[in-house]
Design a protein around this motif. Structure first.
Motif, mmCIF file in Angstrom:
data_model
loop_
_atom_site.group_PDB
_atom_site.id
_atom_site.type_symbol
_atom_site.label_atom_id
_atom_site.label_comp_id
_atom_site.label_asym_id
_atom_site.label_seq_id
_atom_site.Cartn_x
_atom_site.Cartn_y
_atom_site.Cartn_z
ATOM 1 N N PHE A 342 7.715 -16.658 0.364
ATOM 2 C CA PHE A 342 8.374 -15.621 -0.621
ATOM 3 C C PHE A 342 7.120 -15.181 -1.547
ATOM 4 O O PHE A 342 7.316 -14.039 -1.639
ATOM 5 C CB PHE A 342 9.002 -16.553 -1.630
ATOM 6 C CG PHE A 342 9.480 -15.671 -2.945
ATOM 7 C CD1 PHE A 342 10.209 -14.828 -2.742
ATOM 8 C CD2 PHE A 342 8.903 -15.942 -4.080
ATOM 9 C CE1 PHE A 342 10.804 -13.653 -3.666
ATOM 10 C CE2 PHE A 342 9.438 -15.239 -5.485
ATOM 11 C CZ PHE A 342 10.274 -14.303 -4.944
ATOM 12 N N VAL A 343 6.101 -15.832 -1.630
ATOM 13 C CA VAL A 343 4.907 -15.154 -2.299
ATOM 14 C C VAL A 343 4.094 -14.213 -1.452
ATOM 15 O O VAL A 343 3.686 -13.036 -1.842
ATOM 16 C CB VAL A 343 3.763 -16.349 -2.554
ATOM 17 C CG1 VAL A 343 2.540 -15.835 -3.058
ATOM 18 C CG2 VAL A 343 4.551 -17.481 -3.566
ATOM 19 N N THR A 344 4.342 -14.258 -0.099
ATOM 20 C CA THR A 344 3.904 -13.356 0.784
ATOM 21 C C THR A 344 4.447 -12.039 0.866
ATOM 22 O O THR A 344 3.654 -11.115 0.907
ATOM 23 C CB THR A 344 3.682 -13.865 2.310
ATOM 24 O OG1 THR A 344 3.072 -15.197 2.506
ATOM 25 C CG2 THR A 344 3.348 -12.963 3.575
ATOM 26 N N VAL A 345 5.654 -12.102 0.650
ATOM 27 C CA VAL A 345 6.375 -10.543 0.294
ATOM 28 C C VAL A 345 5.819 -9.952 -0.806
ATOM 29 O O VAL A 345 6.039 -8.426 -0.966
ATOM 30 C CB VAL A 345 7.911 -10.998 0.707
ATOM 31 C CG1 VAL A 345 8.658 -11.433 -0.567
ATOM 32 C CG2 VAL A 345 8.560 -9.494 1.145
ATOM 33 N N LEU A 346 5.516 -10.799 -1.838
ATOM 34 C CA LEU A 346 4.838 -10.274 -3.099
ATOM 35 C C LEU A 346 3.818 -9.527 -2.943
ATOM 36 O O LEU A 346 3.606 -8.651 -3.407
ATOM 37 C CB LEU A 346 4.972 -11.338 -4.223
ATOM 38 C CG LEU A 346 6.565 -12.017 -4.601
ATOM 39 C CD1 LEU A 346 6.053 -12.995 -5.634
ATOM 40 C CD2 LEU A 346 7.362 -10.806 -4.872
ATOM 41 N N PRO A 349 4.559 -6.473 1.330
ATOM 42 C CA PRO A 349 4.074 -5.255 0.876
ATOM 43 C C PRO A 349 4.087 -4.866 -0.595
ATOM 44 O O PRO A 349 3.578 -3.905 -1.131
ATOM 45 C CB PRO A 349 4.760 -4.146 1.634
ATOM 46 C CG PRO A 349 6.052 -4.586 1.871
ATOM 47 C CD PRO A 349 6.045 -6.294 2.002
ATOM 48 N N LEU A 350 4.783 -5.432 -1.281
ATOM 49 C CA LEU A 350 5.312 -5.153 -2.420
ATOM 50 C C LEU A 350 3.878 -4.799 -3.507
ATOM 51 O O LEU A 350 4.021 -3.544 -4.285
ATOM 52 C CB LEU A 350 6.186 -6.295 -3.359
ATOM 53 C CG LEU A 350 6.885 -5.954 -4.535
ATOM 54 C CD1 LEU A 350 7.766 -4.634 -4.404
ATOM 55 C CD2 LEU A 350 7.650 -7.253 -4.933
ATOM 56 N N TRP A 351 3.189 -5.733 -3.729
ATOM 57 C CA TRP A 351 2.004 -5.498 -4.518
ATOM 58 C C TRP A 351 0.753 -5.491 -3.965
ATOM 59 O O TRP A 351 -0.225 -5.881 -4.348
ATOM 60 C CB TRP A 351 2.042 -6.372 -5.577
ATOM 61 C CG TRP A 351 2.884 -6.336 -6.657
ATOM 62 C CD1 TRP A 351 3.370 -5.197 -7.120
ATOM 63 C CD2 TRP A 351 3.907 -7.163 -7.269
ATOM 64 N NE1 TRP A 351 4.471 -5.266 -8.286
ATOM 65 C CE2 TRP A 351 4.735 -6.508 -8.260
ATOM 66 C CE3 TRP A 351 3.969 -8.518 -7.188
ATOM 67 C CZ2 TRP A 351 5.607 -7.252 -8.903
ATOM 68 C CZ3 TRP A 351 4.897 -9.205 -7.926
ATOM 69 C CH2 TRP A 351 5.839 -8.469 -8.710
ATOM 70 N N PHE A 352 0.725 -5.084 -2.673
ATOM 71 C CA PHE A 352 -0.454 -5.053 -1.782
ATOM 72 C C PHE A 352 -1.787 -4.284 -2.338
ATOM 73 O O PHE A 352 -2.956 -4.590 -2.139
ATOM 74 C CB PHE A 352 -0.348 -4.356 -0.494
ATOM 75 C CG PHE A 352 -1.361 -4.630 0.601
ATOM 76 C CD1 PHE A 352 -1.679 -6.099 0.852
ATOM 77 C CD2 PHE A 352 -1.808 -3.698 1.264
ATOM 78 C CE1 PHE A 352 -2.868 -6.146 1.677
ATOM 79 C CE2 PHE A 352 -3.028 -3.783 1.950
ATOM 80 C CZ PHE A 352 -3.421 -5.103 2.300
ATOM 81 N N SER A 353 -1.275 -3.054 -3.185
ATOM 82 C CA SER A 353 -2.114 -2.207 -3.748
ATOM 83 C C SER A 353 -3.299 -3.209 -4.852
ATOM 84 O O SER A 353 -4.433 -3.002 -5.058
ATOM 85 C CB SER A 353 -1.723 -1.149 -4.449
ATOM 86 O OG SER A 353 -0.809 -1.389 -5.539
ATOM 87 N N HIS A 354 -2.549 -4.236 -5.383
ATOM 88 C CA HIS A 354 -3.297 -5.073 -6.356
ATOM 89 C C HIS A 354 -4.158 -6.049 -5.654
ATOM 90 O O HIS A 354 -5.076 -6.393 -5.870
ATOM 91 C CB HIS A 354 -2.231 -5.805 -7.360
ATOM 92 C CG HIS A 354 -1.327 -5.171 -8.008
ATOM 93 N ND1 HIS A 354 -1.726 -4.771 -9.349
ATOM 94 C CD2 HIS A 354 -0.135 -4.472 -7.838
ATOM 95 C CE1 HIS A 354 -0.865 -3.801 -9.839
ATOM 96 N NE2 HIS A 354 0.081 -3.682 -8.863
ATOM 97 N N VAL A 355 -3.830 -6.512 -4.403
ATOM 98 C CA VAL A 355 -4.574 -7.220 -3.624
ATOM 99 C C VAL A 355 -5.760 -6.734 -3.297
ATOM 100 O O VAL A 355 -6.941 -7.112 -3.232
ATOM 101 C CB VAL A 355 -3.807 -7.791 -2.259
ATOM 102 C CG1 VAL A 355 -4.737 -8.524 -1.307
ATOM 103 C CG2 VAL A 355 -2.682 -8.603 -2.763
ATOM 104 N N VAL A 356 -5.597 -5.301 -2.592
ATOM 105 C CA VAL A 356 -6.840 -4.588 -2.366
ATOM 106 C C VAL A 356 -7.783 -4.390 -3.420
ATOM 107 O O VAL A 356 -8.885 -4.279 -3.195
ATOM 108 C CB VAL A 356 -6.297 -3.253 -1.744
ATOM 109 C CG1 VAL A 356 -7.395 -2.204 -1.409
ATOM 110 C CG2 VAL A 356 -5.296 -3.334 -0.376
ATOM 111 N N ALA A 357 -7.257 -4.187 -4.655
ATOM 112 C CA ALA A 357 -7.894 -3.821 -5.903
ATOM 113 C C ALA A 357 -8.477 -4.969 -6.391
ATOM 114 O O ALA A 357 -9.584 -5.059 -7.309
ATOM 115 C CB ALA A 357 -7.202 -3.087 -6.839
ATOM 116 N N SER A 358 -8.203 -6.381 -6.002
ATOM 117 C CA SER A 358 -8.873 -7.507 -6.344
ATOM 118 C C SER A 358 -8.513 -7.700 -7.962
ATOM 119 O O SER A 358 -9.202 -8.201 -8.662
ATOM 120 C CB SER A 358 -10.238 -7.661 -6.106
ATOM 121 O OG SER A 358 -10.602 -7.614 -4.737
ATOM 122 N N ASP A 359 -7.177 -7.335 -8.279
ATOM 123 C CA ASP A 359 -7.121 -7.200 -9.813
ATOM 124 C C ASP A 359 -6.455 -8.657 -10.206
ATOM 125 O O ASP A 359 -6.191 -9.362 -9.220
ATOM 126 C CB ASP A 359 -6.138 -6.070 -10.366
ATOM 127 C CG ASP A 359 -4.882 -6.151 -9.783
ATOM 128 O OD1 ASP A 359 -4.470 -6.944 -9.249
ATOM 129 O OD2 ASP A 359 -4.106 -4.994 -9.818
#
Length: 411
Positions: A342-346, A349-359
């Motif tokens: 479940f956390v993976t789908v978050l 793709p849902l918030w992948f831009s935040h992962v890439v930004a390391s926020d």
């Protein structure tokens, strides 16, 4: 009473499976758009591009994103079977069919005497937790082969060996299914199947094993356990960058090679632990084959330089097989894997831009998802060890001896 309860449970299972799979199909066919990056682009761009090259009788030698064993060509070419549909639509239909095949296999196993339907529920619930990515990667097809191999393994070791080898030629990791195989039949048929397939592909299509070079040169992907080092380091001025590299979004810059090497060392240590377990295991139960494969896949996934979202499909499939057995001790690790799904789908793709930004949001999601996987791995390994390796018998307590002292009384 029991028959009525079973029928009611089956009705709920099939109803929920049908509803959730229709929703997944609506997303991949873009009737509704799932938030975040388009997960279907891998099919319409990458897979379809490989398809055009493979049709000419050669592997995509000039494409570093081709990082798969030679039998993966069969999965990429398989949409040709559904020739009346365009490539992406045919692929989604075949992925759905593989999902259905896993459901039927688990139902057949779960309804046998001494088994349980809990494993079917794990598959029914676990797949939609990962979102439409499941139908947009060929991993669900590989998982179907792995599930069939494990369910056949306790009674038909030759089938286990052949299917495990075929799965390994699709995507390497199903070789782990043989970890707890007993006797020579499974290993012999695995070697025979792998040898025949390797020879056929090597002779028929140039570049069958070029993937080994491409795979070796991969870096640290942004969703992996090691990537957390750089997500934190970016907060303190780490001089690196995030780029699309070798088909995935990776960290590039100072010390990336060190972290990548550390991940390989951890993987090596994990396999060392698995080898030690196999040498010391004495109590092999019917469920041990599935439990051991689940533990090995957890270790392989958690310590890898890359933890792509579709890797969780493997874990959900193996977890479902484990819980088909009433005596499996993997219940808590399976629950943790479902939570991680479940956390993976978050995070993708849902918030992948935040992962890439390391926020803050992206880093929190990764710490939570990878932390759940690490905890599941530790608990599953501990359960496997304790259920199969007898504790040493306590040393016997020496019997107390009493000495009778003769005392002389004064006369």
């Amino acid at each position: 009473m029991e028959t009525t309860g079973t029928r009611r449970s089956l009705a709920w299972l099939l109803g929920i499976w049908a509803l959730t799979r229709v929703i997944l199909l609506l997303f991949v066919f873009k009737v509704y758009v799932f938030p975040g990056p388009d997960v279907t682009s891998d099919v319409s761009v990458i897979y379809q591009g490989w398809y055009e090259v493979l049709r000419t009788g050669t592997f995509p030698l000039d494409d570093v994103t081709w990082q798969y064993p030679p039998a993966a060509a069969l999965a990429v070419l398989s949409p040709a079977l559904v020739f009346w549909l365009d490539y992406p639509s045919a692929f989604f239909v075949l992925a759905f069919t593989a999902d259905l095949a896993v459901l039927l296999l688990l139902l057949y196993a779960g309804l046998r005497p001494g088994r349980t339907l809990r494993g079917v529920w794990v598959w029914v619930a676990g797949v939609p937790l990962l979102g439409p990515t499941v139908y947009a990667r060929y991993d669900v097809m590989v998982t179907a082969v792995a599930v069939a191999a494990l369910l056949a393994g306790t009674r038909h070791p030759r089938v286990l060996g052949a299917l495990a080898a075929f799965g390994a030629m699709l995507k390497v990791w199903p070789a782990l299914l043989l970890l707890a195989a007993r006797g020579r039949a499974a290993w012999g048929w695995a070697a025979l199947t792998a040898g025949v397939l390797s020879a056929v592909f090597a002779l028929a299509m140039p570049g069958a094993f070029a993937f080994l070079t491409f795979q070796r040169e991969r870096g640290t992907e942004v969703e992996s356990l090691g990537a957390l080092v750089f997500h934190v380091a970016r907060q303190y001025g780490w001089d690196g960058e995030v780029l699309l590299n070798y088909g995935s979004v990776e960290f590039l810059g100072p010390y990336v090679d060190v972290v990548s090497t550390a991940a390989l060392v951890l993987t090596g240590l994990s396999f060392g632990w698995l080898l030690l377990w196999r040498l010391r295991a004495r109590r092999l139960h019917p469920h041990t084959l599935a439990d051991a494969a689940f533990v090995a896949a957890l270790m392989f996934t958690t310590t890898s330089r890359v933890i792509s979202p579709q890797y969780l499909v493997w874990l959900v499939g193996l977890a479902a097989v484990c819980l088909c057995f009433r005596d499996s001790r993997m219940k808590l690790p399976v629950a943790l894997v479902l939570a991680a799904s479940f956390v993976t789908v978050l995070e993708f793709p849902l918030w992948f831009s935040h992962v890439v930004a390391s926020d803050a949001l992206g880093v929190t999601l990764l710490f939570l998802r990878n932390g759940l996987l690490v905890l599941a791995t530790v608990l599953a390994a501990r359960a496997l060890w304790s259920s199969t390796i007898p504790r040493p018998a306590p040393a016997p307590v020496p019997a107390q001896t009493t000495r009778t002292k003769e005392t002389s009384l004064p006369s």
